[in-house]
Design a protein around this motif. Structure first.
Motif: not given
Length: 168
Positions: A14, A17-19
């Protein structure tokens, strides 16, 4: 151990995928939809049985002190870059219940430092395996840890070492 490791890997995916941001244990605010951590990492887990320790039937839970920051009643995820010594910080572990009923419902939300006692709120590190708990750390590795005052974070050094995500 496998379940905790899988959830730790889902957190890491996660974040990728979210910087490089972990999911908070409760994302959103009172004006919009709030999604719990287990919902936002579900696409990476794809198996709801990973959330539950087969030995205790309690949920594995995230440490809200190392993975989330509070803004009122909302808990947004930390940037991985802000976590000091991620190889020492608990991310997800065997956690157990709340109050005298020992229910797993609240432990699914988050885990807080402190030794479990009857009447305590939220989840706590739970000695599910011969006074030990399975733990995934913020760098992605997992291992079994003893459950004592140091690892439960009831001492200042234990809290700073295992629980607090940012420097004290």
């Amino acid at each position: 151990m496998s379940n905790v490791k899988q959830l730790g890997l889902a957190y890491m995916q996660y974040a990728q995928d979210y910087d490089e941001w972990f999911p908070g244990f409760l994302n959103g605010n009172t004006n919009i939809l709030r999604l719990p951590w287990y919902t936002v990492i579900q696409p990476y887990v794809k198996n709801t049985q990973c959330y539950i320790c087969p030995s205790t039937k309690f949920y594995n839970t995230p440490n809200r002190s190392s993975t989330s920051s509070s803004a009122g009643s909302d808990y947004w995820g930390y940037s991985m870059a802000t976590i000091q010594r991620p190889a020492e910080k608990f991310m997800i572990a065997d956690g157990a219940g709340e109050s005298s009923s020992h229910t797993a419902v609240v432990s699914l939300t988050c885990m807080v430092n402190g030794e479990y006692s009857v009447g305590a709120c939220r989840g706590h590190l739970w000695p599910a395996h011969n006074d030990m708990a399975n733990v995934a750390f913020c760098d992605g590795h997992a291992k079994i840890m003893p459950v004592n005052s140091e690892t439960c974070g009831t001492t200042t050094s234990g809290y700073n070492t295992y629980w607090l995500g940012t420097a004290p």
